[in-house]
Design a protein around this motif. Structure first.
Motif, PDB file in Angstrom:
ATOM      1  N   GLY A  55       0.791  -1.223   0.000  1.00 49.36           N
ATOM      2  CA  GLY A  55       0.000   0.000   0.000  1.00 49.36           C
ATOM      3  C   GLY A  55       0.820   1.267   0.000  1.00 49.36           C
ATOM      4  N   ASN A  56       2.094   1.182  -0.373  1.00 48.40           N
ATOM      5  CA  ASN A  56       2.939   2.375  -0.346  1.00 48.40           C
ATOM      6  C   ASN A  56       3.952   2.307  -1.474  1.00 48.40           C
ATOM      7  OD1 ASN A  56       4.506   4.608   0.232  1.00 48.40           O
ATOM      8  ND2 ASN A  56       4.718   4.147   2.417  1.00 48.40           N
ATOM      9  N   TYR A  57       3.520   2.718  -2.662  1.00 53.73           N
ATOM     10  CA  TYR A  57       4.384   2.658  -3.843  1.00 53.73           C
ATOM     11  C   TYR A  57       5.681   3.431  -3.640  1.00 53.73           C
ATOM     12  CZ  TYR A  57       5.956   3.405  -8.670  1.00 53.73           C
ATOM     13  OH  TYR A  57       6.697   3.468  -9.817  1.00 53.73           O
ATOM     14  N   ASN A  70       1.180   1.324 -10.014  1.00 54.79           N
ATOM     15  CA  ASN A  70       0.593   2.162  -8.981  1.00 54.79           C
ATOM     16  C   ASN A  70      -0.858   2.466  -9.360  1.00 54.79           C
ATOM     17  OD1 ASN A  70       0.502   3.587  -6.623  1.00 54.79           O
ATOM     18  ND2 ASN A  70       1.580   5.389  -7.398  1.00 54.79           N
ATOM     19  N   SER A  73      -5.915   4.042  -5.770  1.00 60.55           N
ATOM     20  CA  SER A  73      -6.359   3.601  -4.447  1.00 60.55           C
ATOM     21  C   SER A  73      -5.241   3.641  -3.417  1.00 60.55           C
ATOM     22  CB  SER A  73      -6.902   2.168  -4.523  1.00 60.55           C
ATOM     23  OG  SER A  73      -5.850   1.250  -4.786  1.00 60.55           O
ATOM     24  N   GLY A  74      -4.000   3.811  -3.878  1.00 60.66           N
ATOM     25  CA  GLY A  74      -2.853   3.722  -2.993  1.00 60.66           C
ATOM     26  C   GLY A  74      -2.263   2.334  -2.931  1.00 60.66           C
ATOM     27  N   ASP A 267      -4.218  -5.089  -3.026  1.00 63.41           N
ATOM     28  CA  ASP A 267      -5.031  -4.914  -4.224  1.00 63.41           C
ATOM     29  C   ASP A 267      -5.582  -6.256  -4.715  1.00 63.41           C
ATOM     30  OD1 ASP A 267      -5.254  -2.466  -6.414  1.00 63.41           O
ATOM     31  OD2 ASP A 267      -5.398  -4.443  -7.354  1.00 63.41           O
TER      32      ASP A 267
END
Length: 274
Positions: A55-57, A70, A73-74, A267
């Motif tokens: 959840g943190n590209y 990416n 949605s995050g 995801d």
């Protein structure tokens, strides 16, 4: 027959039946197992990034950023190569066919993706059977696609046509791109359950698998291929768009494809790449 012989035969029969049951188990026994297997094959091969990083590209190492998508949605979408052994037969075949596709082609007769090796005959009937509706990407679990260059005013009249007839008409239509042909298809079948699905550049397909092939019993119900017909990208969800838990790969059961508690899921999608 002696009691010892009887006992031995019964033991042998039990062993044979147990072996047959084990041999008949699906390659992916459940959506959770499918997610775990796909995650194990994520790129880059041998990378040590974990579900806790999904959840943190911006915080991902550069070599991982290069092989994920990416999203708005995050959450990030991992990539899995189409030839990895974890993929099921029908999924691999459909992905391979779509990855060979040419969205920019304008010549008539080139709408249907090409035949490739696999369990199914890939022909016009195949695409009409497994194609569904446009994918609305309501939760931004896929990257945004730029459809500004696709003009629905150039579409042939598809009103009232079923899937096969509509696809045949698009195949016969000259001087529009395959991207626009799929956009026309998506528009024709955008009404789902009485509601219009937004045209986002994505169209979805049911995952094709032969039940006797023992690949994935949940394919028809939960396996969905989502195709980006502008950028020629193939995405897949084994759990019918449900996010999955970072701690154990289990599909999250929150209504409307959410996640409870917030921030505990990854995801729903994996991208299948060459």
């Amino acid at each position: 027959m002696s009691k010892h012989h009887t006992a031995a035969l019964l033991a042998l029969l039990a062993a044979v039946l147990a072996g047959a049951a084990a041999a008949a188990e699906d390659k992916w026994p459940s959506p959770r197992d499918a997610i775990g297997q796909l995650w194990s094959a994520r790129m880059p091969l041998g990378a040590r990034w974990t579900p806790q990083q999904c959840g943190n590209y911006a915080a991902l190492p550069a070599n991982v950023q290069a092989v994920v998508r990416n999203t708005g949605s995050g959450l990030v979408v991992p990539q899995v190569q189409k030839d990895r052994a974890v993929l099921t037969n029908g999924l691999r075949q459909m992905a391979a066919s779509l990855l060979q596709y040419h969205p920019a082609t304008v010549a008539a007769g080139q709408f249907y993706p090409q035949e490739v090796d696999g369990p199914f005959p890939i022909n016009a009937a195949y695409w009409a059977e497994y194609a569904r509706s446009p994918h609305g990407n309501a939760l931004n679990h896929l990257p945004a696609v730029n459809t500004a260059g696709l003009d629905l005013n150039q579409c042939p009249d598809l009103a009232g046509l079923g899937r096969q007839a509509a696809m045949n008409a698009l195949n016969d239509e000259a001087n529009i791109s395959n991207s626009l042909r799929w956009h026309c298809y998506a528009n024709r079948f955008s009404m789902v359950g009485g509601e219009a699905v937004p045209l986002t550049g994505y169209v979805e397909f049911t995952q094709p698998e032969y039940p006797a092939d023992n690949q994935y019993a949940y394919a028809a119900a939960d396996g969905r291929v989502v195709y980006d017909y502008v950028n020629n990208r193939v995405y897949y969800t084994p759990a019918h768009y449900k996010q999955w838990k970072r701690n154990d790969f289990a599909p999250d059961q929150t209504p409307l494809y959410g996640c409870t508690p917030a921030g505990s899921c990854c995801d729903p999608f994996f991208e299948i790449v060459r």
